[in-house]
Structures are given as structure tokens and as C-alpha cells.
Design an enzyme around this catalytic site. Sequence first.
Site, mmCIF file in Angstrom:
data_model
loop_
_atom_site.group_PDB
_atom_site.id
_atom_site.type_symbol
_atom_site.label_atom_id
_atom_site.label_comp_id
_atom_site.label_asym_id
_atom_site.label_seq_id
_atom_site.Cartn_x
_atom_site.Cartn_y
_atom_site.Cartn_z
ATOM 1 N N PRO A 167 34.187 16.376 -20.748
ATOM 2 C CA PRO A 167 33.084 16.119 -21.865
ATOM 3 C C PRO A 167 33.449 17.600 -22.902
ATOM 4 O O PRO A 167 33.778 17.450 -23.995
ATOM 5 C CB PRO A 167 31.512 15.887 -21.988
ATOM 6 C CG PRO A 167 31.283 15.061 -20.359
ATOM 7 C CD PRO A 167 32.863 16.047 -19.489
ATOM 8 N N TYR A 168 33.972 18.183 -22.455
ATOM 9 C CA TYR A 168 33.571 19.982 -22.978
ATOM 10 C C TYR A 168 35.161 19.702 -23.744
ATOM 11 O O TYR A 168 35.238 20.148 -24.880
ATOM 12 C CB TYR A 168 34.190 20.831 -21.880
ATOM 13 C CG TYR A 168 34.779 22.245 -22.615
ATOM 14 C CD1 TYR A 168 33.979 22.605 -23.254
ATOM 15 C CD2 TYR A 168 35.405 22.820 -21.790
ATOM 16 C CE1 TYR A 168 34.447 24.409 -23.968
ATOM 17 C CE2 TYR A 168 36.275 23.918 -22.387
ATOM 18 C CZ TYR A 168 35.318 24.342 -23.720
ATOM 19 O OH TYR A 168 36.435 25.505 -23.580
#
Length: 756
Positions: A167-168
Site C-alpha cells: 500500500p505504501y
Amino acid sequence: MRQREVNTRLSTRPAADPPLYRAIVTGAAGFIGSHLVEALLEQGHEVVGVDAFTPSYPSVFKRANIAWASAHPRFDLLPADLNELALDEVLCPGDVIFHLAGRAGVRASWGQDFVDYSRANVEATQRVLEAALKRQAARVVLASSSSVYGDAPLPMQEDGPLLPVSPYGVSKLTAELLGRVYWKALGLPIVALRLFTVYGPRQRPDMAFHGFIDAIAHGQRVVLFGDGSQRRDFTFVSDIVTALLAAAARGEPGIPVNVGGGSSVTVAETIAIIERLVGRKAFIEQRPAPPGDARDTQASTDRLETLGALPRVGIEEGLAHQVEWQLARVRGHNASGTMAPSPPGERVSEGRAAHVLLYSHDTYGLGHLRRNTTIAHGLRQRAPQLHITLLTGSPVADQWPLPEGVSLVHLPPVVKVGPDEYQPIEPRSLSAVRAERAGIIASTLLRLRPDVFLVDHAPLGMKGELALALQMAREKLPSTRVVLGLRDILDASEVVRTAWEAQGLYATIENSYDQVLVYGSRELFDVAHEYGFPESLVRRTRFTGYIAKDRGLEPAVRGREAWSRARRAGDRRILLMAGGGGDAAPMLLAALDAWESLRHLLFGEAVVVMGPLMSPTDRAAVERRAHQVSNVQVIGSSTTVLSLVAAADLVVSMGGYNSVVEAITARKPLVICPRAAPRREQLMRAEIMAGLGLARVARLDGDGDAAARIADAMIAALKAGPPSTPAWGTIDLRGAERVADFLLGMTQRISEPVAA
């Protein structure tokens, strides 16, 4: 001799005489941002740093990172959240923006915390781009990440597949795509740099090398995710800064550039290097590779080479610098991680004259400014060689008489419009003004490095603007004594206790202040007892007596010059004082009605001093009413109030600290018309003074005619005459000299630091 810095000088390889610009650096107190700020300052640029000091890792590291720059005259720090700051008010046309702020870390980006990544990496970026577009920024350099590639083929090509595996990485790719559409659709020049595994001094404590070095140095287990054969393209922080500067100067908008190629080695190899540098063997605890970690990374560097910014620091050299920095921190040596020279004007403690810095937020009225100027006057009288600086938010500070040799540092003015509600005087957002004020305070403190920092009234300042400065003082200025000065009365006991408990002010005072001075008398109102000070704080509290302004602080004016008409036999001179004047119009209008009603009993003249902060509407109403009453002179504001008081037969004023003390010091009959809301401070003070026989009270609130109550009090005060000697002796008016003596004593010794 100056202690050697615990790392190397940052080499940024600038072009000869690079053109100067104003740089905005977001994430300025972070690992990379703080190094970039120092490099920009070293090249001669003007720099504005923005940082929210978020708790993603301890803020103490960030404050240490930015301390050097904060003392630099060409650096302004704005401690603010980009999602709250009106950045367009900060930017100027032609600025170069380095957008480094964001939430880092692959593993923490899963689950419910992703909302923080979205807010910090996507929403904040969009706000930066909007502000840059609106203010016509010359360029935006956007710090992206190698995480946008995921497990792409090696070497990772800028035009290759972008398939993040965390997700980063998704949040960083989204920020990049936002930048691309702002360039393609709206022409905003943006250069995105994809940074590959950055390391070096000031590396975040959650990053791998930082953890490896600490664990090996302390004989603790090194947690290794995977088998150690995974490869990373490790890039030293100075090479990152070189690339950022090159992108600002020569980067092609819309074309992303990898910043890597310094050293592509396995994680196991880096642990072996750290073992050699630290001189200890690692105890490795192997764990499965977590989701979101790319197996290997390696940057294609063709575009970076074209930019003229290929890395120069290899892994052995770079890790040696980081190990030296971290081990110095463990030993408690100078480990700021700065790679720049000392800032211009840095003070050397030996052989210099003492310096006192006085702060007042000045969001309402003149009381705080007048009190601090009185203290400054007392200090200069006793120590003419002393350096004194006033930090003030008063919009009229330049019009006020200052002791000779006292310097002013202005804070953007705001006015209090309600309980904990403030409004900038200029057409700006409160978020921008609050951030600017906080940065000015912290930077002034670090630049001046005063012996004493005296804070008036508000332990955390306006909307917490002192928080950063107080933290910096504890961590970076161990020889600076921090003192809180409180009025004789703040408000009703239960109100103050509730508010201080809710705001955490008891802990703030205990942890951040060496001493509390109460500008009043314990016998008249015991602030420590009434407001529930803990015993440890009671021991650090001393009552000074009331602070009375010395006649030498303002120009001397003879009485007959201060009043327009000559005094005849039987004439009375009535002085109606409004203090700063912000909320005094109702009192002055009622007092003028009272004066008119007494014309058949009193002869003479009334002088109305409206105050410099009275609104134009209120000023017009008071002037209009005064013109309807005979023998009234109206003065907008006066810097010779003491002369007016000295020549008066009766003073009618509100219940502010300075107005009351000035009239009592001159031993004049006094009628106090106190404000009863939103705080009861003035009413409480008025009732105490009336109980001592030093004043009459005429309340403006309540049923009936306020003007009639003022008229009755005026007649009674004139009949009674000046306070009797026993009554006058009940109030201690030597506070100014005691405060000055105490602060001067603090400049001559170093006490034990405040307990953590």
C-alpha cells in the site's frame, strides 16, 4: 576549540555560482529533508521548511535534525501539517518546492493505518500541487520511491512496469501520477525522483541500518527478514541531496528519474560490514519476509547520469559515516548529523554579555507587552550591558516606548475573538499565521541562545505556538533557564483548574519551566493554592509583588501640558482610561454619561484615553458622545499615561492589571469598572483592591444604570481622597525590581536542568 562534528561535510557538487532561489522544503525536519535544507543554505538560498513533527517516530530526532538550520538567518521553519496549512499563503511566484513530506514505511502501510498514508502521501501532495499552481512556482521536485516498481525486472527502468507490492508503494505511485497530470494538463513543471533505499546519518530509527547498528552495538539480536540474500540498491543521503538539487536546476518536467546505483549489495553483506565497523558480532534472528517487501531492487541510472548526479559514496564509506554518527549518539557526543558549517551569527557562550529573551503572545490588549517592557526597563537599569530581546505579537509594539538597547522581534499579529478563538489581523489563514509564529519563536530562541527565556502568561502560547520552542530549549539549550511569568489572577479557580487539566498545562509547566514567577502577592491571592499547583511546582513558584511601571520608561510630560485647560480653584481632573481599548467602549460611554450627570457637582475636565486597539466603529461612538459633553478631551492613545495619571484627581478605568497598578502606584482615588466575562479576572482583582481600601468598584453588568453606579463611585472616591497610608501599605509594588534581580541572578548561574 569547537568539538568536531561526528560526520563528514556534505558534498553536493553544485554548479559554479548556481542561481539563487527561494526554496520550500516539506518534510524539512526529516532524515533527507534536513540534509537538503542545510545544503540549500550552504549554497546561499533562502529556505522555508515545513514539517508537522508527526509521531510516526519520536519527534526528538526531528528537532535535533533541524536545530542547526533553525538558528540560520536565511531559514524559516513552519511547524504545520500540509493538510491544514494554507500553503498558498507561504509560497511566492518563482519558488522551487522540494516535496519530501509524507508517511514512510512499507510494513506499517497495511490495514487501518493506510488512511494515514493516503492523507500524508496523496492528499497532502494534491494540496502542494494546487498551491504551487496558484502561486506559479518555478518547479516542484517530488520525492517518490523505488517502491513504485514492486518486483519489476532489474535494472528497474523509469519507463518499465510500475507494479507496487505494498500500500505504501501505491500511495507513492498515486502521488507521482497526480504530479504527472498537473504537468500534462496544467503545465506545472514537476520532476519526480524515485529514491532507492536511502541511508546515512539521521536515518529514521525504524529503518534497517539504524536498527542493525543499534542492535549490534548493544549486543542485542538483529532481526533479519528473509535469508539475507535479497539485494538492495543502497544510496547515501548526500547523493540523494545532490540529485534533488540537480533536479531543481536541470530536471526535465514530467520525466521521472531513478536515484540509486550507489551500491547494489545483499542485506547479509551490509550486516557483515557493520560488524567490522562496530567491532562486534551480530546475533541474528531470522524471520520470514513480510508482505510488501520487494525481493531485489536495482536502479537504471541512465537518466541520473544525464542529470549529472551519479552517486559517489559507496556502501563501505557510507556505512562508516552512519556508524560513526550512531555510536556518537550512544556516547552522548555531538551527533546532530549536520554536514554543514556553523550558521552565521552563532553565539559563543564564553565571554559574551548575558541575554534575556521575553515573549508575550499579545493576542488581546496591551497588558502583556506593557508588563514585559517594564521588566526590560528594570533589567536595563540594573545591567546596562545586558542584551534584551522582546518577542511580541502586538500590532502596536513599534509605537510603544522601549528601554534603550532593547530589540524587537515581531510575530504576525492575531486578535482573540472568543474562548481559544483567534483571527489574524491581516487577511491570512490562522493555520499559516500560527505556523509562522511558532517558527519565528523557535528560530529566535535557537539563534540567540539566551541565558533566560521569560514567557508571559500563557505556558504554551497562542494555540500551542510555544511547544516546539520549549522542546528545543530542553534538548538543545541546557544553559537557558526557562521562566513562566503569571499575572496576580488568571480567572476563577475552578475555570483555570479545568482548563489546565484538559490542556495538559500542569505537565507542560513541570517539564518545561525552571521557575514560575507570580506578579502579585500570595497574601492577596495565592495562585499556587487556588490553581492547584502540585507540590513540586509550588517549590518552584515565587511571588514577586506587583509590577509597577517606572516613570523613566516613558517621556516626561508636565501635568499642565497633559491637560488642555488650566486648572482653576475647585476644578477636578478626571482621567478615563481604556487600557488597550479593544473592549472598553461600553465603559467609556457609561463613564461619559456619569461625568455629564455630575456637571452640577463637579467642575473641571475629563480626559478620555481610548487606547490604540479600539475599533474604528467604537472609536467613532466614543468621540461622538464626548463631543456632546462639555469639558471633555479625547486622546486616541498615549505613551505618557503615567504623566496623565500623576496629574489626575481621579482615575476611572477597567480592571486590567497595568491600569489598576499604575493608578494605585500613583496613590490616586480609583474607580474600577471591571469586565466580568468571559473571564472573571478583572472583577476578582477589583474586589480585592476594594477590600483593601484602594479602589471603588462600579460594575458594568447587572441590573440598573451602569452610568449611575459609576457616578456614585466617582463621588465616593473623590470624597474619600487618596488611599490612606495603612491601606496603601497593604499592596507590594516592588515586583519590577524583584523580577529584574531574580532574572539577572539566573544569568549568573546555571541551575540543574528541569527533571524529565
